[in-house]
Design a protein around this motif. Sequence first.
Motif, PDB file in Angstrom:
ATOM      1  N   ASP A  30      -8.374   4.695   0.626  1.00 31.91           N
ATOM      2  CA  ASP A  30      -9.018   3.869  -0.411  1.00 31.91           C
ATOM      3  C   ASP A  30      -9.663   2.631   0.201  1.00 31.91           C
ATOM      4  N   LEU A  31      -8.928   1.930   1.061  1.00 33.19           N
ATOM      5  CA  LEU A  31      -9.469   0.727   1.666  1.00 33.19           C
ATOM      6  C   LEU A  31     -10.635   1.046   2.600  1.00 33.19           C
ATOM      7  N   SER A  46      -3.222   7.195  -3.058  1.00 37.06           N
ATOM      8  CA  SER A  46      -2.923   6.069  -3.947  1.00 37.06           C
ATOM      9  C   SER A  46      -2.120   6.554  -5.150  1.00 37.06           C
ATOM     10  N   LEU A  97      -1.416   1.100  -6.293  1.00 37.66           N
ATOM     11  CA  LEU A  97      -1.169   0.897  -4.876  1.00 37.66           C
ATOM     12  C   LEU A  97      -2.154   1.764  -4.097  1.00 37.66           C
ATOM     13  N   PRO A  98      -3.100   1.147  -3.392  1.00 35.43           N
ATOM     14  CA  PRO A  98      -4.110   1.938  -2.697  1.00 35.43           C
ATOM     15  C   PRO A  98      -3.578   2.566  -1.421  1.00 35.43           C
ATOM     16  N   SER A  99      -4.278   3.568  -0.942  1.00 36.93           N
ATOM     17  CA  SER A  99      -3.957   4.222   0.322  1.00 36.93           C
ATOM     18  C   SER A  99      -4.874   3.688   1.423  1.00 36.93           C
ATOM     19  N   HIS A 100      -4.596   4.097   2.643  1.00 37.84           N
ATOM     20  CA  HIS A 100      -5.485   3.778   3.767  1.00 37.84           C
ATOM     21  C   HIS A 100      -6.906   4.263   3.469  1.00 37.84           C
ATOM     22  N   MET A 150       0.844  -1.198   0.000  1.00 32.36           N
ATOM     23  CA  MET A 150       0.000   0.000   0.000  1.00 32.36           C
ATOM     24  C   MET A 150       0.875   1.241   0.000  1.00 32.36           C
ATOM     25  N   LYS A 151       0.240   2.372  -0.244  1.00 30.90           N
ATOM     26  CA  LYS A 151       0.983   3.627  -0.363  1.00 30.90           C
ATOM     27  C   LYS A 151       1.403   4.151   1.012  1.00 30.90           C
ATOM     28  N   ALA A 175      -2.447   0.251   7.569  1.00 32.47           N
ATOM     29  CA  ALA A 175      -2.007  -0.039   6.199  1.00 32.47           C
ATOM     30  C   ALA A 175      -0.914  -1.084   6.253  1.00 32.47           C
ATOM     31  N   ARG A 213      -1.701  -6.597   1.924  1.00 26.56           N
ATOM     32  CA  ARG A 213      -3.115  -6.916   1.702  1.00 26.56           C
ATOM     33  C   ARG A 213      -3.302  -8.404   1.400  1.00 26.56           C
TER      34      ARG A 213
END
Length: 342
Positions: free
Chosen positions: A333-334, A319, A328-331, A168-169, A206, A209
Amino acid sequence: MNSSHDLLAHQGHIARVHGIRIGQFTDPRRPTGCTAVLCAEGAVAGVDVRGAAPGTRETDLLHPSNLVQQVHAVMLAGGSAWGLDAATGAVRWLEQQGAGLDIGVGRIPLVPAAVLFDVMLGDMRIRPDADAGYSACESAGTARPAEGSVGAGAGAVVGKVFGHERAMKGGIGTASFTVNGVTVGAIIACNALGDVFNPFTGELLAGARSADGRQLLGTRNALLAGEEPRPVLAGSNTTIGVVATDAQITKAQAHRLAVVAHDGLARAINPVHTMSDGDSLFALGTGLSGQSLGMMTLCTMAAEAVAVATARAILLAQSVSVEGQAILPSHGDLQRQAGAPV
């Protein structure tokens, strides 16, 4: 201060330390950049390198028994070993301002530096150089620095134990605390191999995943359950940062402050200080408050500021999508994907 919202509401930042100015450069061509922590009038300094794969410059002079007592900036940069060149730009800028160690015929600005590995995102031939470091210094001020995926944290990535594609980012964050007129602040660029947690609640923010990429795996629990980590290139991770105070401290005390500041990393990152991380923290003391609180309080403030700054680096990350690579998603995003408030 408990929840993620409390961490985001935190108002402190490292530029609240008297004598400290922060400047950043973010390269528009790919996710990378650098962050300059300026103390042009000079500050006693220390360093503690805890990770096993560091990329640093001018750290030997910071040993308490060595001659030089003050430095004039610290440079944090992406770009792996190439990024160390950003410090040269800071040296050039500081010389133009008349800052540096007086040697009679001129002044030599002393700029220790540390870098993180972000060259997996986009064209690795693009990395911070001396011009990038100079630009960061030119932008420096005492306003709250930008946080998230900017400066030295622009290309930061966290949670790579089970492969880069499941990571993740990361980013850069800052925090500070003031007690009886003395401030201790931190700025942290988090590119950790491990996961990042809320240091107060233990909430996983984060990291690595699940195989489908939809949720956080929990690296610690996965490793303890016997899941095999993916081979990791040495030095391809690292959390770097600076702790600064306007308390009056000695060079030996600055070294101790850098040592204890790593406790903040250990509260927010797991695993931390691995063989593939180059975790390095600098400490600066400007003395401009004219007083000290004693090392017990200063060390407590330093670890707290580092822990909060590390979490903020993740909470404020954005992201990133690079052509030909998975997003790469960020916190955030999730959280949005799960329908949780951000």
